[in-house]
Write an enzyme that holds these catalytic residues in place. Sequence first.
Site, mmCIF file in Angstrom:
data_model
loop_
_atom_site.group_PDB
_atom_site.id
_atom_site.type_symbol
_atom_site.label_atom_id
_atom_site.label_comp_id
_atom_site.label_asym_id
_atom_site.label_seq_id
_atom_site.Cartn_x
_atom_site.Cartn_y
_atom_site.Cartn_z
ATOM 1 N N PHE A 243 11.669 -22.458 52.273
ATOM 2 C CA PHE A 243 12.476 -22.134 53.444
ATOM 3 C C PHE A 243 13.959 -22.153 53.105
ATOM 4 O O PHE A 243 14.702 -21.247 53.489
ATOM 5 C CB PHE A 243 12.173 -23.108 54.588
ATOM 6 C CG PHE A 243 12.647 -22.618 55.923
ATOM 7 C CD1 PHE A 243 11.825 -21.875 56.739
ATOM 8 C CD2 PHE A 243 13.942 -22.878 56.354
ATOM 9 C CE1 PHE A 243 12.273 -21.395 57.970
ATOM 10 C CE2 PHE A 243 14.398 -22.409 57.572
ATOM 11 C CZ PHE A 243 13.555 -21.660 58.382
ATOM 12 N N ASP A 244 14.401 -23.185 52.402
ATOM 13 C CA ASP A 244 15.803 -23.312 52.013
ATOM 14 C C ASP A 244 15.887 -23.369 50.494
ATOM 15 O O ASP A 244 15.805 -24.425 49.887
ATOM 16 C CB ASP A 244 16.415 -24.567 52.636
ATOM 17 C CG ASP A 244 17.907 -24.700 52.351
ATOM 18 O OD1 ASP A 244 18.476 -23.791 51.721
ATOM 19 O OD2 ASP A 244 18.503 -25.712 52.766
ATOM 20 N N ASN B 93 4.114 -13.344 50.803
ATOM 21 C CA ASN B 93 5.418 -13.266 50.141
ATOM 22 C C ASN B 93 5.242 -13.090 48.640
ATOM 23 O O ASN B 93 4.317 -13.638 48.037
ATOM 24 C CB ASN B 93 6.265 -14.512 50.463
ATOM 25 C CG ASN B 93 6.173 -15.573 49.377
ATOM 26 O OD1 ASN B 93 6.854 -15.502 48.357
ATOM 27 N ND2 ASN B 93 5.297 -16.560 49.594
ATOM 28 N N PHE C 50 10.861 -16.518 43.373
ATOM 29 C CA PHE C 50 11.851 -17.570 43.084
ATOM 30 C C PHE C 50 13.281 -17.017 43.123
ATOM 31 O O PHE C 50 14.097 -17.284 42.222
ATOM 32 C CB PHE C 50 11.603 -18.224 41.729
ATOM 33 C CG PHE C 50 10.372 -19.076 41.630
ATOM 34 C CD1 PHE C 50 9.660 -19.461 42.750
ATOM 35 C CD2 PHE C 50 9.931 -19.517 40.380
ATOM 36 C CE1 PHE C 50 8.528 -20.261 42.641
ATOM 37 C CE2 PHE C 50 8.811 -20.315 40.251
ATOM 38 C CZ PHE C 50 8.103 -20.683 41.382
ATOM 39 N N ASN D 208 12.387 -28.863 44.519
ATOM 40 C CA ASN D 208 11.250 -28.195 43.902
ATOM 41 C C ASN D 208 11.774 -27.276 42.794
ATOM 42 O O ASN D 208 12.627 -26.419 43.051
ATOM 43 C CB ASN D 208 10.523 -27.395 44.986
ATOM 44 C CG ASN D 208 9.260 -26.719 44.508
ATOM 45 O OD1 ASN D 208 9.289 -25.889 43.618
ATOM 46 N ND2 ASN D 208 8.149 -27.047 45.158
ATOM 47 N N SER E 141 3.061 -21.153 41.996
ATOM 48 C CA SER E 141 3.407 -19.918 42.702
ATOM 49 C C SER E 141 2.722 -18.740 42.018
ATOM 50 O O SER E 141 2.713 -18.643 40.793
ATOM 51 C CB SER E 141 4.924 -19.703 42.688
ATOM 52 O OG SER E 141 5.229 -18.394 43.148
ATOM 53 N N ASN F 104 3.816 -15.740 42.088
ATOM 54 C CA ASN F 104 4.794 -14.651 42.015
ATOM 55 C C ASN F 104 5.666 -14.643 40.762
ATOM 56 O O ASN F 104 6.582 -13.833 40.651
ATOM 57 C CB ASN F 104 5.684 -14.680 43.261
ATOM 58 C CG ASN F 104 4.875 -14.512 44.528
ATOM 59 O OD1 ASN F 104 3.982 -13.674 44.596
ATOM 60 N ND2 ASN F 104 5.178 -15.324 45.537
ATOM 61 N N THR F 105 5.402 -15.561 39.835
ATOM 62 C CA THR F 105 6.080 -15.558 38.548
ATOM 63 C C THR F 105 5.023 -15.381 37.462
ATOM 64 O O THR F 105 4.108 -16.204 37.363
ATOM 65 C CB THR F 105 6.850 -16.870 38.316
ATOM 66 O OG1 THR F 105 7.881 -16.991 39.298
ATOM 67 C CG2 THR F 105 7.472 -16.899 36.931
ATOM 68 N N LYS G 127 3.043 -29.650 42.207
ATOM 69 C CA LYS G 127 2.481 -28.853 43.294
ATOM 70 C C LYS G 127 1.430 -27.919 42.736
ATOM 71 O O LYS G 127 1.682 -27.170 41.779
ATOM 72 C CB LYS G 127 3.595 -28.059 43.986
ATOM 73 C CG LYS G 127 3.128 -27.335 45.251
ATOM 74 C CD LYS G 127 4.310 -26.795 46.031
ATOM 75 C CE LYS G 127 3.865 -26.194 47.369
ATOM 76 N NZ LYS G 127 5.009 -25.763 48.188
ATOM 77 N N ASN H 23 0.004 -24.907 47.360
ATOM 78 C CA ASN H 23 0.882 -23.747 47.423
ATOM 79 C C ASN H 23 0.173 -22.621 48.175
ATOM 80 O O ASN H 23 -0.876 -22.834 48.785
ATOM 81 C CB ASN H 23 1.242 -23.307 45.994
ATOM 82 C CG ASN H 23 2.639 -22.720 45.901
ATOM 83 O OD1 ASN H 23 3.043 -21.919 46.735
ATOM 84 N ND2 ASN H 23 3.377 -23.101 44.872
ATOM 85 N N GLY I 238 0.149 -19.760 55.827
ATOM 86 C CA GLY I 238 -0.086 -19.753 57.267
ATOM 87 C C GLY I 238 -1.481 -20.210 57.631
ATOM 88 O O GLY I 238 -2.196 -20.816 56.819
ATOM 89 N N GLY J 243 -1.278 -24.118 56.254
ATOM 90 C CA GLY J 243 -1.990 -23.907 57.510
ATOM 91 C C GLY J 243 -1.694 -24.914 58.595
ATOM 92 O O GLY J 243 -2.421 -25.003 59.588
ATOM 93 N N TYR K 5 5.833 -24.622 56.970
ATOM 94 C CA TYR K 5 6.838 -23.580 56.776
ATOM 95 C C TYR K 5 6.510 -22.372 57.644
ATOM 96 O O TYR K 5 7.239 -22.026 58.572
ATOM 97 C CB TYR K 5 6.916 -23.204 55.297
ATOM 98 C CG TYR K 5 7.813 -22.018 54.940
ATOM 99 C CD1 TYR K 5 8.483 -21.273 55.902
ATOM 100 C CD2 TYR K 5 7.990 -21.635 53.627
ATOM 101 C CE1 TYR K 5 9.300 -20.195 55.568
ATOM 102 C CE2 TYR K 5 8.805 -20.557 53.276
ATOM 103 C CZ TYR K 5 9.449 -19.834 54.269
ATOM 104 O OH TYR K 5 10.239 -18.776 53.937
#
Length: 340
Positions: free
Chosen positions: A67-68, A114, A118, A145, A181, A183-184, A215, A244, A269, A298, A319
């Site tokens: 989120f941040d 998403n 990163f 993180n 993740s 996505n990497t 994680k 994750n 979600g 979730g 999140y």
Amino acid sequence: MYPLFFRTVLSRLDPEFAHHAAMLVIRIAGVPPFAWIARALTAPAPELRTEALGLSFPSPFGVAAGFDKNVVGVKGLAALGFGHVEIGTVTAIPQPGNPKPRLFRLIPDRAVVNRMGFNNEGAQAAARRLQKLRRRDRDVVIGVNIGKSRVVEVADAAADYVRSATLLAPLADYLVVNVSSPNTPGLRGLQAVETLRPLLTAVKNAAGRTPLLVKIAPDLPDDEITAIALLAVDLGLAGIIATNTTISREGLATDPAIVAAAGEGGLSGAPLKKRSLAVLKLVRSTVPEGFAVVSVGGVETAADVQERLDAGADLVQGYTAFLYRGPLWGRQINRALAVR
């Protein structure tokens, strides 16, 4: 009121643009006098104070990483009632992330896909902001993180993580190694125990006294999850964050054409709830008492948070539901938890 606003306004905006707009509002919420007003309305009840990782949390419910990413909304998120904020994922080398569009709503499932990749301004920028924040406010519990820089080869991942840990661990209340993740490229392969052991050992040495967690992904087989949990205990880590995002698309209510158009990436979600809870129970049954387990995936309601706590979670994070439930989500959960 917020659900109507989401349906009529926010759902029409590009998801990433909407996130940045919301972050602007959150940042304002962290600045006096708005912060004083927000805290008066959202402060968790004293009975929700939770001890974990050798730290004291105002509430067991906090904001998950993602989120941040750049340490810009911490004070605002804390003012909205969250018991802790996990910033990042931060990489040693600044990177723009994957090409846009890279964030997609699956509204019928109250979910998001998403493939951000990163995107962040790097460990040095995060360290500067954390130093400034720590000079002004020591009350907010902040996790950091860290992940692998995309341009760094998997074989050199340990040194890359150590670089981030060296900069950020002294400024963090706890540190998280993200090897999960989707996505990497190559990142999830680092979850193999033979690869993970030297990586976590190196980062733990760099982290010093800062509690270190790892994680993990929900898509791992149960035997691999158990092996990672036992490894984390063996290495003297402080805990595990489970889980994750998932690469699964099973059981979604959203039109398959919309799901296909969203493409690759991590799903978060409501659809993640069942698997995330199962992983929590598996990890909790594997690790000893006193080893922290943080549950995420979730989580939407206070009942969800309570279910995770009853299943053995020390802390719970959320999140995606923030996007669907609005800025008072943390307050709603804390108030309902206090009643329970």
